[in-house]
Each structure stands twice: as C-alpha cells, then as structure tokens.
Design a protein around this motif. Structure first.
Motif, mmCIF file in Angstrom:
data_model
loop_
_atom_site.group_PDB
_atom_site.id
_atom_site.type_symbol
_atom_site.label_atom_id
_atom_site.label_comp_id
_atom_site.label_asym_id
_atom_site.label_seq_id
_atom_site.Cartn_x
_atom_site.Cartn_y
_atom_site.Cartn_z
ATOM 1 N N LEU A 169 23.545 -18.971 21.384
ATOM 2 C CA LEU A 169 22.611 -18.230 20.530
ATOM 3 C C LEU A 169 23.369 -17.090 19.855
ATOM 4 N N LYS A 170 22.889 -16.695 18.714
ATOM 5 C CA LYS A 170 23.581 -15.648 17.953
ATOM 6 C C LYS A 170 23.575 -14.329 18.734
ATOM 7 N N SER A 171 24.758 -13.689 18.872
ATOM 8 C CA SER A 171 24.840 -12.385 19.559
ATOM 9 C C SER A 171 24.199 -11.312 18.691
ATOM 10 N N LEU A 172 23.597 -10.350 19.369
ATOM 11 C CA LEU A 172 22.849 -9.317 18.651
ATOM 12 C C LEU A 172 23.394 -7.938 18.999
ATOM 13 N N PRO A 173 23.211 -6.962 18.130
ATOM 14 C CA PRO A 173 23.690 -5.603 18.414
ATOM 15 C C PRO A 173 22.840 -4.939 19.508
ATOM 16 N N PRO A 174 23.372 -3.853 20.115
ATOM 17 C CA PRO A 174 22.676 -3.212 21.250
ATOM 18 C C PRO A 174 21.271 -2.708 20.931
ATOM 19 N N GLU A 175 20.977 -2.415 19.663
ATOM 20 C CA GLU A 175 19.641 -1.919 19.317
ATOM 21 C C GLU A 175 18.552 -2.910 19.732
ATOM 22 N N TYR A 176 18.892 -4.147 19.868
ATOM 23 C CA TYR A 176 17.890 -5.166 20.224
ATOM 24 C C TYR A 176 17.433 -5.067 21.684
ATOM 25 N N ALA A 177 18.100 -4.163 22.417
ATOM 26 C CA ALA A 177 17.667 -3.969 23.809
ATOM 27 C C ALA A 177 16.555 -2.931 23.903
ATOM 28 N N ALA A 178 16.037 -2.465 22.765
ATOM 29 C CA ALA A 178 14.985 -1.437 22.779
ATOM 30 C C ALA A 178 13.698 -1.994 23.382
ATOM 31 N N LYS A 179 12.991 -1.085 24.037
ATOM 32 C CA LYS A 179 11.717 -1.481 24.667
ATOM 33 C C LYS A 179 10.612 -1.614 23.624
ATOM 34 N N VAL B 129 14.087 -18.462 35.385
ATOM 35 C CA VAL B 129 14.877 -17.482 34.632
ATOM 36 C C VAL B 129 15.480 -18.206 33.435
ATOM 37 N N ILE B 130 15.344 -17.598 32.269
ATOM 38 C CA ILE B 130 15.911 -18.180 31.040
ATOM 39 C C ILE B 130 16.951 -17.209 30.499
ATOM 40 N N LYS B 131 18.143 -17.757 30.251
ATOM 41 C CA LYS B 131 19.212 -16.922 29.684
ATOM 42 C C LYS B 131 19.045 -16.938 28.164
ATOM 43 N N GLY B 132 18.809 -15.748 27.618
ATOM 44 C CA GLY B 132 18.612 -15.605 26.176
ATOM 45 C C GLY B 132 19.911 -15.213 25.477
ATOM 46 N N PRO B 133 19.778 -14.598 24.326
ATOM 47 C CA PRO B 133 20.986 -14.236 23.555
ATOM 48 C C PRO B 133 21.722 -13.024 24.133
ATOM 49 N N GLN B 134 22.983 -12.918 23.774
ATOM 50 C CA GLN B 134 23.793 -11.755 24.127
ATOM 51 C C GLN B 134 23.298 -10.570 23.291
ATOM 52 N N ILE B 135 23.148 -9.409 23.967
ATOM 53 C CA ILE B 135 22.745 -8.186 23.245
ATOM 54 C C ILE B 135 23.781 -7.118 23.564
ATOM 55 N N GLY B 136 24.612 -6.768 22.588
ATOM 56 C CA GLY B 136 25.699 -5.822 22.843
ATOM 57 C C GLY B 136 26.587 -6.399 23.926
ATOM 58 N N SER B 137 26.825 -5.602 24.975
ATOM 59 C CA SER B 137 27.641 -6.105 26.085
ATOM 60 C C SER B 137 26.757 -6.691 27.197
ATOM 61 N N GLY B 138 25.485 -6.765 26.916
ATOM 62 C CA GLY B 138 24.564 -7.273 27.943
ATOM 63 C C GLY B 138 23.977 -8.626 27.573
ATOM 64 N N GLN B 139 22.918 -8.970 28.311
ATOM 65 C CA GLN B 139 22.345 -10.304 28.179
ATOM 66 C C GLN B 139 20.825 -10.214 28.306
ATOM 67 N N LEU B 140 20.128 -10.896 27.419
ATOM 68 C CA LEU B 140 18.668 -10.945 27.572
ATOM 69 C C LEU B 140 18.303 -12.054 28.546
ATOM 70 N N LEU B 141 17.481 -11.695 29.525
ATOM 71 C CA LEU B 141 16.968 -12.682 30.481
ATOM 72 C C LEU B 141 15.444 -12.671 30.436
ATOM 73 N N LEU B 142 14.871 -13.838 30.573
ATOM 74 C CA LEU B 142 13.408 -13.948 30.640
ATOM 75 C C LEU B 142 13.038 -14.452 32.042
#
Lengths: 179, 147
Positions: A169-179, B129-142
């Motif tokens: 999946l396309k990597s996203l910038p850190p702002e996408y971690a906002a609540k 658990v679903i592994k989503g896209p990379q966000i910065g140096s982290g990872q989105l998980l559902l």
C-alpha cells in the motif's frame, strides 16, 4: 319423662347436667357396681372405635384400574358405553398423570436425552481448530490505487490472532497518524 | 399446571442443545492503531492489553497508539458501524451471527478513497488484525475483537 335406660345412657356418656346426675346417682341401688359398669362400657366403646376403623387402601389407583378392567372384561363392551363408567374411566385416566408421575416421566426423559446426547457428542470427531478462529473469506485491494499490493493471511500461535497482512500500500506521511 | 411443568422441563433441557449461535448483546471493539518504535513507549489502551505481546512480536513495534475506535453492542448481528480517525475510517457491516462469532464485511477508507475490502467471520475467541499502510516510520493496524 326419660326412661331409666335413657338416663343410664346419658349418665354413661356424661350428658346429664349436675342436678340430673345427682338425682340419677342417688337412685342407683349399688353405685360402685354402676361405676364399674360405666367404665367397662366406655372401655368397650373406645376399643370398638379403634378396631372398626376402615383399613386404608394401599394402592387405590391400581385397584380402581383393575376393577374397571374386570368390569370391561365381564360386560364384554367398552366401559365408555356407560356414562357412569366413562366418567370413572376418564377420571382414572386423568388421575394416572399425577404431578409426581409427570415429574418422574419428565426427569427420566431428560436423563435419557442427556445420556444419548453425551454419546453422540463423544463420538463426534474433534472439531477442526480453524472453526474457532477468525477466517478471512476474501480480501480485495483496489489495483488502481495500490497496483503492487499483495495480501496474505496467517494465524499467530499466541492469542489465536488472525492477521490479514497487506503489503504494497502507498506509504503516507506522519500527519496521517492524527486522531 | 402440568403444561407449565412440561414447558419448564423443556426449558431446562434447551441449554443442552448444540449449535447455538453467538449470543446477542456481545460487544465488538474496533480500533485504528498506529504502531511505532520509540524509546519510552506509552502503555497500550485497555482494549489492547491482552494483544500487546502478540502485536509486538508479529509487527516489531513497541508502542501502539489508538487514533480511532468504536465499540458496538450487537443485538441482531446485522448492525453496521464506523471506527474513524482524521484520515482513516473502518466501516464494519455485520451480516449475521455465526455459531461462534459474526460474519463481517470490512472496508478501510483513507479519506474518501477505499483502500481495502474484506469479508471475514470474526470469532469470539480469535481477534482480527489487519496491517494497513505505512505512516511515517510507523504502521497503521486495524483491530477487531469480540468482547
């Protein structure tokens, strides 16, 4: 005017009033003999009362059932033909299902069902463990948005977690971690 | 009186019958989590406590921060709900109760764009658990858990 026998009976039963009793006892020739006779009479009465009680029937319902069966057999026609007998038969049928018998029947049926269920369940093969794990039935990533995405599925040994692992999946910038 | 007794006996025997579907009134917790590696990790939110070690081991991150969540009590097993953060939303459409869980249709959106669609049977004893896209140096998980 009461006869002597009536007064005697009333005296023995203690039903004379004070004046009558005094008068009657004064008229007795031998008071001691009369008192002894009174005691004997009372004793005999008590004994008869005790011995002449009707005997309780041990198995009343069975007796009724047998009696009705015999009446039917001897008359050669169903007892239902007679209104009275029909009533008695209906009562007999009704009374057979007593609360206690109903409870026993229910409890016995439940016990038999439990035993059968236990045997059936016991002989069933052990269910596939995956039946109790979360299953991914299908997974789809839009190829226009993420053309290189791949999907894999696995289960962890610990905590029985099912993981849907999506790569590409396309990597996203850190702002996408906002609540 | 006798009829009531029979009904009571039948009611007593009903728990013995196999194959009862998932009970209504169960909670399904859905969470959007960003997993990262930091020097001093914050403790995970309560719904994730029992999964933390598995998540650390599986994904290699030590901090799990909740950015969106939803807790839905299922009555009919056919409800739908949304767990959302500022940019992501997970739409869950329950499609009925199964013997040990629920049939779900899941859709992950990034803003208005759909990233992932999946159908799953979520078991009471097995979180998803679903592994989503990379966000910065982290990872989105559902995460989805029947509680």
């Amino acid at each position: 005017m009461k006869t002597f026998e009536e007064k005697w009976t009333a005296w023995v039963d203690g039903r004379l009033n004070e004046a009558e009793r005094t008068e009657f006892e004064a008229s007795l020739q031998d008071r001691a003999v009369a008192e002894a006779e009174k005691r004997q009479t009372l004793k005999l009465g008590a004994l008869l009362k005790e011995q002449l009680q009707p005997r309780p029937m041990g198995n009343e319902e069975f007796f009724h059932h047998q009696l009705l069966a015999r009446i039917e057999a001897e008359s050669g026609e169903p007892a239902a033909a007679s209104t009275t007998t029909a009533g008695v038969l209906a009562q007999a049928r009704e009374s057979w299902w007593t609360i206690r018998r109903l409870l026993w029947t229910g409890a016995t049926s439940l016990a038999v069902f439990t035993v059968c269920a236990w045997f059936v369940m016991r002989e069933k093969p052990a269910p596939d463990q995956s039946q109790y794990l979360t299953q991914i039935l299908n997974a789809k990533v839009d190829p226009n948005v993420s053309p290189y995405a791949t999907v894999s599925i696995f289960q962890t040994n610990q905590d029985r977690v099912t993981v849907l692992w999506v790569d590409g999946l396309k990597s996203l910038p850190p702002e996408y971690a906002a609540k | 009186m006798r009829l009531r007794l029979l009904v009571a006996l039948l009611a007593l025997s009903s728990p013995l019958l196999p194959g009862a579907p998932a009970r209504a009134g169960e909670n399904v917790w859905s969470g959007l989590v960003v997993a990262t590696n930091v020097t001093n990790p914050k403790p995970p939110p309560p719904p994730m406590h029992r999964l933390t070690r598995t998540l650390e081991h599986t994904f290699g991150y030590n901090q799990f921060e909740l950015i969106g969540q939803s807790r839905k009590t299922l009555e009919s097993g056919e409800e739908n709900w949304l767990a959302a953060s500022k940019h992501f939303s997970l739409h869950v459409d329950a499609q009925g109760a199964m013997p040990d869980g629920y049939r779900l249709k899941l859709e992950l959106f990034q803003d208005r764009e759909i990233l992932l669609e999946t159908d799953a049977t979520l078991s009471k004893s097995s979180p998803l658990v679903i592994k989503g896209p990379q966000i910065g140096s982290g990872q989105l998980l559902l995460l989805l858990v029947v509680q």
